[in-house]
Write a protein that holds these residues in place. Structure first.
Motif, PDB file in Angstrom:
ATOM      1  N   ALA A 168       0.490  -1.139  -0.234  1.00 56.31           N
ATOM      2  CA  ALA A 168       0.071  -0.019  -0.178  1.00 56.31           C
ATOM      3  C   ALA A 168       1.119   1.394   0.004  1.00 56.31           C
ATOM      4  O   ALA A 168       1.648   1.816   0.696  1.00 56.31           O
ATOM      5  CB  ALA A 168      -1.038  -0.134   1.126  1.00 56.31           C
ATOM      6  N   HIS A 169       0.937   1.624  -0.907  1.00 58.64           N
ATOM      7  CA  HIS A 169       1.304   3.521  -1.275  1.00 58.64           C
ATOM      8  C   HIS A 169       1.136   4.119  -0.539  1.00 58.64           C
ATOM      9  O   HIS A 169      -0.194   4.695  -1.003  1.00 58.64           O
ATOM     10  CB  HIS A 169       2.201   3.050  -2.696  1.00 58.64           C
ATOM     11  N   LYS A 170       1.181   5.139   0.186  1.00 55.33           N
ATOM     12  CA  LYS A 170       0.118   6.133   0.392  1.00 55.33           C
ATOM     13  C   LYS A 170       0.141   7.446  -0.930  1.00 55.33           C
ATOM     14  O   LYS A 170       1.465   8.146  -0.636  1.00 55.33           O
ATOM     15  CB  LYS A 170       0.230   7.427   1.718  1.00 55.33           C
ATOM     16  N   THR A 171      -0.511   7.840  -1.774  1.00 54.64           N
ATOM     17  CA  THR A 171      -0.333   8.458  -3.327  1.00 54.64           C
ATOM     18  C   THR A 171      -1.607   9.878  -2.685  1.00 54.64           C
ATOM     19  O   THR A 171      -2.552   9.909  -3.615  1.00 54.64           O
ATOM     20  CB  THR A 171       0.096   8.067  -4.125  1.00 54.64           C
ATOM     21  N   LYS A 176      -7.082  12.361   1.506  1.00 57.67           N
ATOM     22  CA  LYS A 176      -5.908  12.028   2.625  1.00 57.67           C
ATOM     23  C   LYS A 176      -5.657  11.060   2.156  1.00 57.67           C
ATOM     24  O   LYS A 176      -3.873  10.659   2.380  1.00 57.67           O
ATOM     25  CB  LYS A 176      -6.527  12.539   3.920  1.00 57.67           C
ATOM     26  N   GLY A 177      -5.971   9.878   1.920  1.00 57.04           N
ATOM     27  CA  GLY A 177      -5.136   8.419   2.235  1.00 57.04           C
ATOM     28  C   GLY A 177      -5.968   7.793   0.784  1.00 57.04           C
ATOM     29  O   GLY A 177      -5.193   6.565   0.697  1.00 57.04           O
ATOM     30  N   THR A 178      -5.574   8.402  -0.116  1.00 53.22           N
ATOM     31  CA  THR A 178      -5.560   7.829  -1.744  1.00 53.22           C
ATOM     32  C   THR A 178      -3.634   6.952  -1.822  1.00 53.22           C
ATOM     33  O   THR A 178      -3.252   7.101  -1.009  1.00 53.22           O
ATOM     34  CB  THR A 178      -5.421   8.309  -2.355  1.00 53.22           C
ATOM     35  N   THR A 179      -4.684   5.644  -2.498  1.00 53.49           N
ATOM     36  CA  THR A 179      -3.612   4.523  -1.610  1.00 53.49           C
ATOM     37  C   THR A 179      -2.749   3.617  -3.594  1.00 53.49           C
ATOM     38  O   THR A 179      -3.768   3.249  -4.219  1.00 53.49           O
ATOM     39  CB  THR A 179      -4.241   3.158  -1.471  1.00 53.49           C
ATOM     40  N   PRO A 200      -4.500  10.548  -9.946  1.00 46.80           N
ATOM     41  CA  PRO A 200      -3.247  11.729  -9.014  1.00 46.80           C
ATOM     42  C   PRO A 200      -4.376  12.973  -9.717  1.00 46.80           C
ATOM     43  O   PRO A 200      -3.514  13.996 -10.457  1.00 46.80           O
ATOM     44  CB  PRO A 200      -2.872  10.939 -10.124  1.00 46.80           C
ATOM     45  N   ASN A 201      -5.807  12.532  -9.723  1.00 44.49           N
ATOM     46  CA  ASN A 201      -6.286  14.245 -10.399  1.00 44.49           C
ATOM     47  C   ASN A 201      -6.568  15.170  -9.991  1.00 44.49           C
ATOM     48  O   ASN A 201      -7.027  14.881  -8.125  1.00 44.49           O
ATOM     49  CB  ASN A 201      -7.346  12.915 -11.286  1.00 44.49           C
ATOM     50  N   VAL A 202      -6.690  16.259 -10.132  1.00 45.85           N
ATOM     51  CA  VAL A 202      -7.302  16.813  -9.484  1.00 45.85           C
ATOM     52  C   VAL A 202      -8.865  17.488  -9.649  1.00 45.85           C
ATOM     53  O   VAL A 202      -9.014  17.541 -10.800  1.00 45.85           O
ATOM     54  CB  VAL A 202      -6.366  18.649  -9.850  1.00 45.85           C
ATOM     55  N   ILE A 217      -2.283  20.257   0.560  1.00 44.93           N
ATOM     56  CA  ILE A 217      -2.713  19.005   0.037  1.00 44.93           C
ATOM     57  C   ILE A 217      -1.694  19.481  -1.478  1.00 44.93           C
ATOM     58  O   ILE A 217      -1.472  18.538  -1.999  1.00 44.93           O
ATOM     59  CB  ILE A 217      -4.238  19.499  -0.420  1.00 44.93           C
ATOM     60  N   ALA A 218      -1.501  20.653  -1.056  1.00 43.09           N
ATOM     61  CA  ALA A 218       0.052  20.630  -2.598  1.00 43.09           C
ATOM     62  C   ALA A 218       1.436  20.224  -2.132  1.00 43.09           C
ATOM     63  O   ALA A 218       1.119  18.780  -3.609  1.00 43.09           O
ATOM     64  CB  ALA A 218       0.162  22.189  -3.200  1.00 43.09           C
ATOM     65  N   ASP A 219       1.958  20.104  -1.093  1.00 39.85           N
ATOM     66  CA  ASP A 219       2.680  19.163  -1.414  1.00 39.85           C
ATOM     67  C   ASP A 219       2.118  17.337  -1.046  1.00 39.85           C
ATOM     68  O   ASP A 219       2.996  16.499  -1.702  1.00 39.85           O
ATOM     69  CB  ASP A 219       3.043  19.253   0.712  1.00 39.85           C
ATOM     70  N   ASP A 220       1.306  17.005  -0.778  1.00 42.35           N
ATOM     71  CA  ASP A 220       0.786  15.883  -0.990  1.00 42.35           C
ATOM     72  C   ASP A 220       1.010  15.346  -2.063  1.00 42.35           C
ATOM     73  O   ASP A 220       1.575  14.645  -2.747  1.00 42.35           O
ATOM     74  CB  ASP A 220      -0.594  15.106  -0.180  1.00 42.35           C
ATOM     75  N   TYR A 221      -0.034  16.021  -3.238  1.00 45.45           N
ATOM     76  CA  TYR A 221       0.309  15.679  -4.934  1.00 45.45           C
ATOM     77  C   TYR A 221       1.666  15.897  -5.059  1.00 45.45           C
ATOM     78  O   TYR A 221       1.794  14.757  -6.197  1.00 45.45           O
ATOM     79  CB  TYR A 221      -0.640  17.048  -5.341  1.00 45.45           C
ATOM     80  N   ARG A 222       2.592  16.821  -5.055  1.00 45.04           N
ATOM     81  CA  ARG A 222       3.790  16.715  -5.531  1.00 45.04           C
ATOM     82  C   ARG A 222       4.421  15.424  -4.975  1.00 45.04           C
ATOM     83  O   ARG A 222       5.010  14.597  -5.682  1.00 45.04           O
ATOM     84  CB  ARG A 222       4.758  18.145  -4.527  1.00 45.04           C
TER      85      ARG A 222
END
Ligand SMILES: [Zn+2]
Length: 289
Positions: A168-171, A176-179, A200-202, A217-222
């Protein structure tokens, strides 16, 4: 952005807008799709666009995604068509805590008695049925039946059953917990790395700048894009069939091309395209447009 990806992005945006307005879900979400073997013990059991995956093991099966509240009967049919028993579902996982991937969980867990294993930061949202989602909390039509989570997963954690191990990769970012799930299969003795992208979608309306409900949120996407770029990928899959061009690949598969889902370059292109889309949206919001 390729024309195909642009279409997929526009479609996604249109779909979310449609469902926000209480309109019917897009037909692809409920349209049945023939179940098929992707590789090794990994099977597709979703609809024409909402992906669900079955990993069959000698100790029972793992199911990824329960989709809409109306989807369990269709998923069950697909599993049984492949010759497996729905009641052998031992573990239920999800791509992320949005109603189009997890609203069917309550019913599937009730019927199968499977264990529900969810990434830490998506757990409160799953257990509250979306009522505390950082973006959709006020939109009742996007809520889903709240479900108790049996096991909380953390980034890099694994789910093991009958000799198969999923990571499980937290992406996070999309939720907040997209896997993003990875596993290894073999095909004719050759190891194949499978990546099932969480999202990976906004989405339309997502605040990437000054989001008090989700400040990082932005840091998490990056971080997500870094992780996705680092994952070795031979078989490219995702939460929606549209992410990886499922229909076209399935047509090739049906015509006898058993390597139709091997697409390492398509994976890289998709991630690069989604990262560009994120950065463009971030720049647009930063400039105050
Ligand atoms: Zn989503």
């Amino acid at each position: 952005m390729t024309r195909k990806l642009l279409c997929a992005a526009i479609l996604c945006a249109a779909l979310l807008t449609a469902s926000r307005l209480g309109a019917a879900n897009p037909p692809e979400w409920t349209q049945p799709f023939p179940p098929f073997k992707i590789a090794g013990n990994l099977y597709y059991v979703g609809s024409a666009d909402l992906a669900a995956y079955l990993i069959a093991t000698p100790k029972g099966n793992i199911l990824i995604n329960s989709n809409l509240e109306s989807s369990p009967a269709q998923i069950r049919q697909s599993i049984e068509k492949l010759g497996f028993k729905f009641s052998d579902t031992k573990v239920l996982l999800i791509s992320h805590a949005h109603f189009d991937h997890c609203a069917g969980s309550a019913q599937i867990l009730k019927i199968t008695g499977a264990k529900y294993e969810v990434m830490d930061a998506d757990v409160p949202v799953v257990q509250a049925g979306g009522r505390n989602d950082f973006n959709y909390a006020a939109q009742k039509d996007l809520w889903f039946p709240p479900v108790h989570v049996d096991r909380v997963l953390h980034d890099g954690g694994s789910v093991a059953l009958g000799g198969t191990v999923l990571t499980a990769h937290k992406t996070a970012g999309h939720t907040k917990g997209t896997t993003t799930w990875t596993l290894d299969e073999t095909n004719g003795g050759r190891p194949l790395h499978v990546v099932i992208v969480g999202s990976p979608n906004v989405n339309p309306g997502y605040k990437l700048v000054g989001n008090t409900a989700y400040p990082q949120i932005a840091d998490d996407y990056r971080h997500e894009f870094q992780v996705l770029q680092s994952l070795p990928c031979d078989i490219f899959l995702g939460a929606h069939g549209a992410y990886f061009g499922m229909k076209g690949k399935y047509e090739r598969w049906k015509a006898g091309d058993r390597s139709a889902f091997l697409d390492p370059n398509g994976y890289k292109r998709y991630i690069a395209d989604r990262e560009q889309a994120f950065e463009a949206e971030f720049r647009r919001q930063s400039a105050g447009h």
